[in-house]
Design an enzyme around this catalytic site. Structure first.
Site, PDB file in Angstrom:
ATOM      1  CG  ASP B  78      -2.182  -0.813   0.942  1.00 37.21           C
ATOM      2  OD1 ASP B  78      -3.040  -0.878   1.820  1.00 37.21           O
ATOM      3  OD2 ASP B  78      -2.280  -1.420  -0.151  1.00 37.21           O
ATOM      4  CG  ASN B 110      -5.378  -3.646  -0.912  1.00 35.06           C
ATOM      5  OD1 ASN B 110      -4.570  -3.371  -0.035  1.00 35.06           O
ATOM      6  ND2 ASN B 110      -6.558  -3.067  -1.001  1.00 35.06           N
ATOM      7  CG  HIS B 111      -4.199   0.746  -2.151  1.00 35.76           C
ATOM      8  ND1 HIS B 111      -5.008   1.762  -2.596  1.00 35.76           N
ATOM      9  CD2 HIS B 111      -4.802   0.233  -1.060  1.00 35.76           C
ATOM     10  CE1 HIS B 111      -6.048   1.872  -1.781  1.00 35.76           C
ATOM     11  NE2 HIS B 111      -5.950   0.956  -0.850  1.00 35.76           N
ATOM     12  CG  HIS B 160      -1.039  -5.660   1.941  1.00 36.25           C
ATOM     13  ND1 HIS B 160      -0.528  -4.497   2.474  1.00 36.25           N
ATOM     14  CD2 HIS B 160      -2.339  -5.386   1.660  1.00 36.25           C
ATOM     15  CE1 HIS B 160      -1.475  -3.564   2.490  1.00 36.25           C
ATOM     16  NE2 HIS B 160      -2.582  -4.072   1.997  1.00 36.25           N
TER      17      HIS B 160
END
Lengths: 453, 328
Positions: B78, B110-111, B160
């Site tokens: 992220d 996830n980003h 993550h």
């Protein structure tokens, strides 16, 4: 926190290996299920009280109430003397109606007078707006997606199936004694109930383990159902699409057809409504999507995936679970065949192939229960037909444009151009941006067709 | 190249964007390094683990990162979206990775995905600052090469998001072809999107991707893979970190006062040579006190970086530890 049901081992696999055959429910099992369903009173699924609002409340205040109380729907009280049967409510009011009203307000200056003939309600709304105040009873079910449906006190799950499989989102359950109502059941209660039911019926669970592709779902394939706008089109384009097509959510796609995100009528209610001017109507959708998503996770760090989707090989059980987990009415179906390939990097969104909604799922069960007259797309078609007749240029071009929507074959372009040509007499550039002819959009009591800037 | 790189590091540290040409070369160089890394990078203790740390400059400024060759850190992903300096932050992280490849391990969040960055801000920021989508595209190509996890001394597993119903063993993670955009479902997606939760077994995530997993799942995974702890990020922890399930899993959140409104504190996790855990909590970016020794010496400003999404990790000197950290 109440303990949640554990997904049983057999259903944790979200993919099914069944071949592509039409999966029907075995008759003997189906009879057993339906018998069980008919035992359960609908009132046990009531999930919200009926919150009433006076018929003369302004549309603005009504929408405010939806937002501030964080509810999906209000019941508009009948005006005294207007209801011969003595029914207490005139109708319902939700975000689809808000969107229909805002779209009307933004586009009313284009409505030629001949379009208004035979549409007395629109005329009344415009007249009321001119006078400075639009009462909510005029906007109740303006979307034609939100009819007032009622069921008696002793109605069962099967009766609920009958109502929801026709496309409504909620139904009022009468109390046993007075002419009041015990409460409302929203359509999301049924997938939840059926999921629990599957934990006690192994045959039903087996049925739910069928992949979507093997079930008779009307909207799985693109040319039947997916209403989408390009990320470069405007917020007003999205609003018009939802209003005219009779859907509460549309997909937002990139130039190359990949699924980016989605916009729903409640997003319109939450973001467009509080704006003081019309700037937001011209905002490109990719920017609007960012606005929608921005609060997600900003207070709890729980970011959400921009679009909720399943694949044709996902099981019905998984699909129902995802509808519930994400609190959505529908999921996009994307073809993930590319993901299994290791030879090239696949796109994350896959190819948009269709839609599966709560209504579609419940229609399957309604069919199992042998209910007559199941038609999940009926309300949508009705809405489309009535909105098409109100567009001066639409004639046949609306339906042909919509049904040929697909990717990569060039018909996507023809679709958007047919929409561009529809009723856009005063729109410039075909991008859906309203012309600067002085008719600025103003919300609620400030909707005033005669006023010029 | 080294002097160029140091110049870029200094510039990015001051929140000044570097040229598009520099970005291109930096991304290519970063990819060359990342492509050699495993899906689950093997890391030796001692090491600092950070999740979603937006106080990169502060952290850098309070520690003698450049000087201490024994320092190592793992960054949980992220790196971008939300905040005003995603570009500079991510590029600084890349530059540091290129400069000190053995000491920094970057894990994908996830980003770090095309789809997410188009919606949550990074794409727009790149457009604004560079006038085209090139920088965004090159960064997304770097994302595709990021490792999916790390394992410290074979006993602390870093990822993550969380676990996947399709992955019982860490070995199975090694078999994934990670060099792609984050899929919208499947094991690779789950690793970046899942959350631990107070349930039994697995549940579907309200985020629309990944799963929720309970204590039973976590403990079975830990047992089967002979690990003591899963260290992850992905969710806000008001106290900066949150241990769950009899300390088999911890969420490490390193962005204080997230989005300027959450009022949370942040933390980083330090693992010593014996994998002893120390959580260093910080409330906000402290103002900078000391300058770094040779080389490089960075000019020090009060950090404006606070809400950018990148992370670095650093071990402060003993003196500064007393000043800004809380012992847990």
């Amino acid at each position: 926190m109440p303990p949640r049901k554990r997904m049983s081992v057999s259903s944790t696999s979200s993919r099914s290996e069944s071949p592509l055959v039409f999966a029907t429910a075995p008759n003997a099992d189906a009879e057993e299920w339906v018998k069980a369903w008919a035992q359960v009173p609908a009132r046990e699924l009531i999930d919200c009280p009926v919150i009433a609002i006076d018929a003369d409340t302004s549309v603005e205040d009504a929408c405010d109430m939806l937002l501030s109380k964080d509810i999906a729907c209000l019941a508009v009280q009948a005006r005294p003397g207007s209801s011969p049967s003595g029914a207490p409510y005139h109708g319902l009011f939700d975000f689809s109606d808000v969107n229909a009203f805002l779209t009307l307000a933004a586009t009313q200056h284009k409505l030629a007078s001949e379009n208004l003939k035979g549409r007395p309600r629109i005329q009344e709304i415009l007249a009321a707006a001119k006078a400075g105040r639009v009462p909510v009873h005029l906007v109740s079910n303006l979307s034609e997606k939100n009819p007032l449906e009622m069921l008696p006190y002793d109605a069962t799950i099967v009766s609920l199936l009958g109502v929801f499989s026709r496309g409504t989102h909620r139904v009022l359950i009468q109390s046993d004694t007075s002419s009041t109502f015990a409460g409302m059941v929203s359509d999301r209660q049924l997938p939840s109930w059926f999921t629990s039911f599957s934990q006690s019926s192994s045959t039903f669970l087996r049925y739910l383990s069928n992949p979507l592709s093997s079930l008779s779902l009307p909207s799985m394939y693109l040319y039947f159902s997916v209403i989408a706008a390009k990320a470069s089109e405007s917020v007003l384009d999205a609003m018009k699409l939802m209003s005219e097509e009779g859907v509460s959510t549309i997909a937002i796609v990139e130039e190359d057809g990949r699924l980016l995100s989605a916009v729903s009528v409640s997003d319109i209610g939450k973001i467009v409504v509080p704006q003081q001017d019309n700037q937001i109507l011209t905002m490109p959708l990719h920017q609007f999507v960012t606005m929608i998503k921005e609060p997600d996770g900003s207070t709890d760090g729980v970011d959400k995936f921009p679009v909720y989707s399943v694949s044709p090989s996902s099981t019905l059980y998984y699909t129902m679970q995802k509808l519930l987990a994400t609190s959505s009415h529908r999921l996009f179906v994307t073809d993930d065949a590319a993901l299994s390939s290791s030879t090239f990097p696949p796109t994350s969104a896959g190819n948009l192939t269709g839609i599966v909604s709560t209504v579609d799922v419940l229609s399957l069960f309604a069919r199992i229960a042998n209910l007559p007259d199941i038609d999940p797309t009926r309300m949508q078609r009705h809405r489309r037909a009535s909105s098409a007749s109100s567009n001066s240029n639409s004639s046949g071009s609306r339906s042909s444009g919509r049904s040929s929507f697909s990717f990569g074959t060039g018909s996507a372009r023809s679709r958007s151009s047919s929409r561009t040509s529809l009723g856009r007499l005063s729109f410039s550039g075909g991008t859906g941006i309203p012309s600067t002819d002085g008719k600025t959009f103003q919300w609620a009591e400030r909707v005033s067709p005669g006023k010029s800037q | 190249m080294p002097s160029d790189l140091d110049r870029q590091i200094e510039q990015l540290y001051r929140c000044e964007p570097i040229s598009e040409e520099d970005v291109k070369r930096l991304c290519i160089k970063a990819r060359e390094i990342l492509i050699e890394e495993a899906n689950v990078q093997v890391v030796d203790s001692p090491v600092t683990v950070s999740g979603f740390c937006s106080t990169l400059r502060t952290v850098l400024s309070t520690g003698m990162f450049a000087r201490r060759t024994s320092e190592a850190c793992i960054d949980h992903g992220d790196f971008v979206d939300r905040g005003f300096y995603s570009v500079e932050t991510f590029l600084l992280l890349l530059a540091l990775k290129v400069r000190y490849p053995e000491r920094i391990t970057l894990i994908r969040g996830n980003h770090e995905s095309r789809q997410i960055t188009q919606v949550y801000g990074f794409y727009d920021e790149c457009q604004r600052k560079y006038g085209s989508s090139n920088v965004w595209r090159w960064c997304c190509e770097v994302f595709d090469y990021l490792a999916l996890g790390a394992i410290v001394d074979g006993r602390v597993f870093c990822v993550h998001g969380g676990l996947s119903p399709n992955l019982q063993g860490i070995d199975q993670i090694r078999a994934i072809d990670r060099k792609q955009e984050v899929p919208h479902d499947g094991p690779m997606c789950d690793l970046l999107w899942s959350d631990p939760d107070d349930i039994t077994g697995w549940g579907l995530s309200p985020r629309g991707a990944g799963f929720l997993f309970g204590a039973d799942i976590t403990k079975i995974f830990a047992h089967n893979n002979a690990i003591d702890l899963i260290a992850r990020a992905h969710q806000l922890a008001m106290e900066g970190y949150k241990l769950m399930f009899d300390k088999t899993i911890v969420t490490v959140w390193s962005a204080p006062n997230y989005c300027y409104r959450c009022g949370n504190v942040a933390s980083i996790l330090e693992l010593d040579d014996n994998l002893g855990q120390e959580y260093k909590v910080f409330a906000h970016a402290p103002s900078v006190r000391s300058s770094l020794p040779e080389p490089p010496s960075f000019p020090l400003h009060p950090p404006h970086f606070t809400q950018a999404q990148a992370r670095g990790c650093i071990r402060a000197t003993k003196r500064e530890e007393r000043e800004f950290s809380l012992r847990i």
